[in-house]
Write a protein that holds these residues in place. Structure first.
Motif, PDB file in Angstrom:
ATOM      1  N   ASP A  59       1.740   5.605  16.343  1.00 61.57           N
ATOM      2  CA  ASP A  59       2.961   4.900  16.738  1.00 61.57           C
ATOM      3  C   ASP A  59       3.044   5.094  18.140  1.00 61.57           C
ATOM      4  OD1 ASP A  59       4.953   3.248  16.146  1.00 61.57           O
ATOM      5  OD2 ASP A  59       6.289   4.848  16.501  1.00 61.57           O
ATOM      6  N   GLN A  60       2.869   6.039  18.753  1.00 62.20           N
ATOM      7  CA  GLN A  60       3.030   6.331  20.044  1.00 62.20           C
ATOM      8  C   GLN A  60       1.763   5.791  20.947  1.00 62.20           C
ATOM      9  OE1 GLN A  60       3.476  10.517  20.816  1.00 62.20           O
ATOM     10  NE2 GLN A  60       5.366  10.769  20.097  1.00 62.20           N
ATOM     11  N   LEU A  61       0.663   5.772  20.456  1.00 57.93           N
ATOM     12  CA  LEU A  61      -0.356   4.997  21.150  1.00 57.93           C
ATOM     13  C   LEU A  61      -0.332   3.741  21.179  1.00 57.93           C
ATOM     14  CD1 LEU A  61      -3.396   7.293  19.703  1.00 57.93           C
ATOM     15  CD2 LEU A  61      -2.537   7.099  22.213  1.00 57.93           C
ATOM     16  N   GLN A  62       0.090   3.216  20.040  1.00 60.64           N
ATOM     17  CA  GLN A  62       0.281   1.564  19.993  1.00 60.64           C
ATOM     18  C   GLN A  62       1.350   1.183  20.890  1.00 60.64           C
ATOM     19  OE1 GLN A  62       2.413  -0.994  18.699  1.00 60.64           O
ATOM     20  NE2 GLN A  62       4.201   0.499  17.750  1.00 60.64           N
ATOM     21  N   ALA A  63       2.527   1.953  20.939  1.00 65.17           N
ATOM     22  CA  ALA A  63       3.752   1.473  21.894  1.00 65.17           C
ATOM     23  C   ALA A  63       2.899   1.565  23.429  1.00 65.17           C
ATOM     24  CB  ALA A  63       4.853   2.657  21.644  1.00 65.17           C
ATOM     25  N   ALA A  64       2.316   2.154  23.482  1.00 65.97           N
ATOM     26  CA  ALA A  64       1.742   2.183  24.931  1.00 65.97           C
ATOM     27  C   ALA A  64       0.682   1.296  25.293  1.00 65.97           C
ATOM     28  CB  ALA A  64       1.296   3.714  25.357  1.00 65.97           C
ATOM     29  N   THR A  65      -0.222   1.098  24.198  1.00 64.66           N
ATOM     30  CA  THR A  65      -1.177   0.255  24.270  1.00 64.66           C
ATOM     31  C   THR A  65      -1.094  -1.482  24.056  1.00 64.66           C
ATOM     32  OG1 THR A  65      -2.567   1.745  23.183  1.00 64.66           O
ATOM     33  CG2 THR A  65      -3.626  -0.307  23.248  1.00 64.66           C
ATOM     34  N   ARG A  66       0.086  -1.496  23.440  1.00 65.58           N
ATOM     35  CA  ARG A  66       0.522  -3.010  23.197  1.00 65.58           C
ATOM     36  C   ARG A  66       0.617  -3.893  24.471  1.00 65.58           C
ATOM     37  NH1 ARG A  66       3.883  -4.773  18.190  1.00 65.58           N
ATOM     38  NH2 ARG A  66       1.754  -5.207  17.085  1.00 65.58           N
ATOM     39  N   PRO A  67       1.362  -3.399  25.355  1.00 63.91           N
ATOM     40  CA  PRO A  67       1.599  -4.168  26.501  1.00 63.91           C
ATOM     41  C   PRO A  67       0.373  -4.556  27.288  1.00 63.91           C
ATOM     42  CG  PRO A  67       3.320  -2.522  26.543  1.00 63.91           C
ATOM     43  CD  PRO A  67       2.365  -2.140  25.406  1.00 63.91           C
ATOM     44  N   HIS A  69      -2.903  -4.339  26.263  1.00 65.54           N
ATOM     45  CA  HIS A  69      -3.925  -4.815  25.100  1.00 65.54           C
ATOM     46  C   HIS A  69      -3.150  -5.179  23.789  1.00 65.54           C
ATOM     47  CE1 HIS A  69      -6.558  -3.323  28.078  1.00 65.54           C
ATOM     48  NE2 HIS A  69      -5.953  -2.277  28.044  1.00 65.54           N
ATOM     49  N   PRO A  70      -2.539  -6.385  23.823  1.00 65.39           N
ATOM     50  CA  PRO A  70      -1.894  -6.830  22.566  1.00 65.39           C
ATOM     51  C   PRO A  70      -2.697  -6.772  21.389  1.00 65.39           C
ATOM     52  CG  PRO A  70      -1.490  -8.321  24.485  1.00 65.39           C
ATOM     53  CD  PRO A  70      -2.684  -7.519  24.857  1.00 65.39           C
ATOM     54  N   ALA A  71      -3.825  -7.245  21.485  1.00 67.92           N
ATOM     55  CA  ALA A  71      -4.658  -7.303  20.218  1.00 67.92           C
ATOM     56  C   ALA A  71      -4.850  -5.712  19.704  1.00 67.92           C
ATOM     57  CB  ALA A  71      -5.811  -7.956  20.404  1.00 67.92           C
ATOM     58  N   ALA A  72      -5.267  -4.886  20.515  1.00 67.87           N
ATOM     59  CA  ALA A  72      -5.487  -3.485  20.461  1.00 67.87           C
ATOM     60  C   ALA A  72      -4.196  -2.936  19.734  1.00 67.87           C
ATOM     61  CB  ALA A  72      -6.013  -2.752  21.426  1.00 67.87           C
ATOM     62  N   GLY A  73      -3.113  -3.312  20.334  1.00 69.17           N
ATOM     63  CA  GLY A  73      -1.841  -2.525  19.938  1.00 69.17           C
ATOM     64  C   GLY A  73      -1.457  -3.158  18.582  1.00 69.17           C
ATOM     65  N   ARG A  74      -1.848  -4.380  18.127  1.00 71.65           N
ATOM     66  CA  ARG A  74      -1.515  -4.939  16.808  1.00 71.65           C
ATOM     67  C   ARG A  74      -2.382  -4.006  15.961  1.00 71.65           C
ATOM     68  NH1 ARG A  74      -1.329  -9.951  19.498  1.00 71.65           N
ATOM     69  NH2 ARG A  74      -3.446 -10.168  18.929  1.00 71.65           N
ATOM     70  N   ALA A  77      -0.867  -0.852  15.400  1.00 75.87           N
ATOM     71  CA  ALA A  77       0.432  -0.797  14.574  1.00 75.87           C
ATOM     72  C   ALA A  77       0.184  -1.029  13.080  1.00 75.87           C
ATOM     73  CB  ALA A  77       1.067  -1.994  14.704  1.00 75.87           C
ATOM     74  N   THR A  78      -1.119  -1.630  12.681  1.00 73.06           N
ATOM     75  CA  THR A  78      -1.478  -1.984  11.261  1.00 73.06           C
ATOM     76  C   THR A  78      -2.080  -0.689  10.715  1.00 73.06           C
ATOM     77  OG1 THR A  78      -2.150  -4.302  11.648  1.00 73.06           O
ATOM     78  CG2 THR A  78      -3.188  -2.862   9.750  1.00 73.06           C
ATOM     79  N   ALA A  79      -2.624   0.116  11.605  1.00 76.30           N
ATOM     80  CA  ALA A  79      -3.206   1.454  11.375  1.00 76.30           C
ATOM     81  C   ALA A  79      -2.059   2.378  11.012  1.00 76.30           C
ATOM     82  CB  ALA A  79      -4.132   2.175  12.320  1.00 76.30           C
ATOM     83  N   GLY A  80      -0.989   2.271  11.741  1.00 78.36           N
ATOM     84  CA  GLY A  80       0.156   3.314  11.527  1.00 78.36           C
ATOM     85  C   GLY A  80       0.943   2.837  10.297  1.00 78.36           C
ATOM     86  N   THR A  81       0.827   1.570   9.962  1.00 76.57           N
ATOM     87  CA  THR A  81       1.495   1.015   8.546  1.00 76.57           C
ATOM     88  C   THR A  81       0.603   1.549   7.503  1.00 76.57           C
ATOM     89  OG1 THR A  81       2.355  -1.056   9.560  1.00 76.57           O
ATOM     90  CG2 THR A  81       2.198  -0.881   7.213  1.00 76.57           C
ATOM     91  N   ARG A  82      -0.597   1.660   7.720  1.00 77.37           N
ATOM     92  CA  ARG A  82      -1.235   1.949   6.597  1.00 77.37           C
ATOM     93  C   ARG A  82      -1.206   3.761   6.346  1.00 77.37           C
ATOM     94  NH1 ARG A  82      -0.824  -2.478   5.660  1.00 77.37           N
ATOM     95  NH2 ARG A  82      -2.585  -4.066   6.025  1.00 77.37           N
ATOM     96  N   LEU A  83      -1.059   4.058   7.536  1.00 78.31           N
ATOM     97  CA  LEU A  83      -0.715   5.715   7.359  1.00 78.31           C
ATOM     98  C   LEU A  83       0.431   6.007   6.694  1.00 78.31           C
ATOM     99  CD1 LEU A  83      -2.103   6.857  11.014  1.00 78.31           C
ATOM    100  CD2 LEU A  83      -2.936   7.751   8.687  1.00 78.31           C
ATOM    101  N   TRP A  84       1.643   5.102   7.163  1.00 83.73           N
ATOM    102  CA  TRP A  84       2.886   5.039   6.398  1.00 83.73           C
ATOM    103  C   TRP A  84       2.774   5.156   4.822  1.00 83.73           C
ATOM    104  CZ3 TRP A  84       7.372   7.423   6.238  1.00 83.73           C
ATOM    105  CH2 TRP A  84       8.304   6.965   5.258  1.00 83.73           C
ATOM    106  N   GLN A  85       1.867   4.195   4.466  1.00 88.44           N
ATOM    107  CA  GLN A  85       1.988   3.724   3.212  1.00 88.44           C
ATOM    108  C   GLN A  85       0.981   5.190   2.469  1.00 88.44           C
ATOM    109  OE1 GLN A  85      -0.453   0.118   3.435  1.00 88.44           O
ATOM    110  NE2 GLN A  85       1.346  -1.295   3.158  1.00 88.44           N
TER     111      GLN A  85
END
Length: 157
Positions: A59-67, A69-74, A77-85
């Motif tokens: 989650d921290q990595l995606q927050a820093a990566t998204r601005p 590199h939006p595609a990598a950030g998305r 974020a998907t990986a974070g959702t799967r980890l949560w699941q």
């Protein structure tokens, strides 16, 4: 056998955690070759703690990566959702396993149910609830319940 960690490596603890998981998997595989050992609550509690820590890192990595590199950030974020699941499924499985209550006649033994933070069975719930609050601030219920998309946009199979 793996090589030694390079001197300039900024991620020695992540490497150690990965090595620990690999070692545990090999040990468990060797034990189950003779007699299958079902999961127990302690096992699932430790795995849940590992997944939630990993979820927070992603989650921290995606927050820093998204601005930048939006595609990598998305994708992160998907990986974070799967980890949560996966963490939610471990939490649910934990509660489906029978509790092990060892009875003892010795009153001087440790009684974890008397700990100020409550019995250890509650630690997984406390951790899960705390992580859930963070997840729900940045993720929609639809995203949390969506099935795995099953394909990668970057790798040909």
């Amino acid at each position: 056998m793996t090589s030694a960690t390079p001197v300039g490596d900024a991620h020695p603890y992540l490497r150690a955690a990965s090595a620990g998981v690999r070692h545990h998997t090999r040990t468990l595989t060797a034990e189950t070759a003779t007699a299958p050992v079902p999961a127990d609550r302690t096992h699932l509690d430790v795995l849940h703690a590992h997944l939630i820590a990993l979820h927070r890192l992603v989650d921290q990595l995606q927050a820093a990566t998204r601005p930048p590199h939006p595609a990598a950030g998305r994708q992160l974020a998907t990986a974070g959702t799967r980890l949560w699941q996966a963490g939610a499924a471990l939490h649910d499985a934990f509660h489906l396993l029978p509790a092990v209550h060892e009875t003892s006649a010795d009153e001087d033994e440790c009684h974890p149910e008397r700990l100020p933070e409550g019995p250890p069975v509650l630690t997984i719930c406390q951790r899960h609830l705390a992580a859930g609050h963070l997840v729900r601030r940045t993720t929609t219920p639809t995203d949390l319940n969506s099935p795995l998309h099953g394909h990668s946009t970057t790798c040909a199979q």
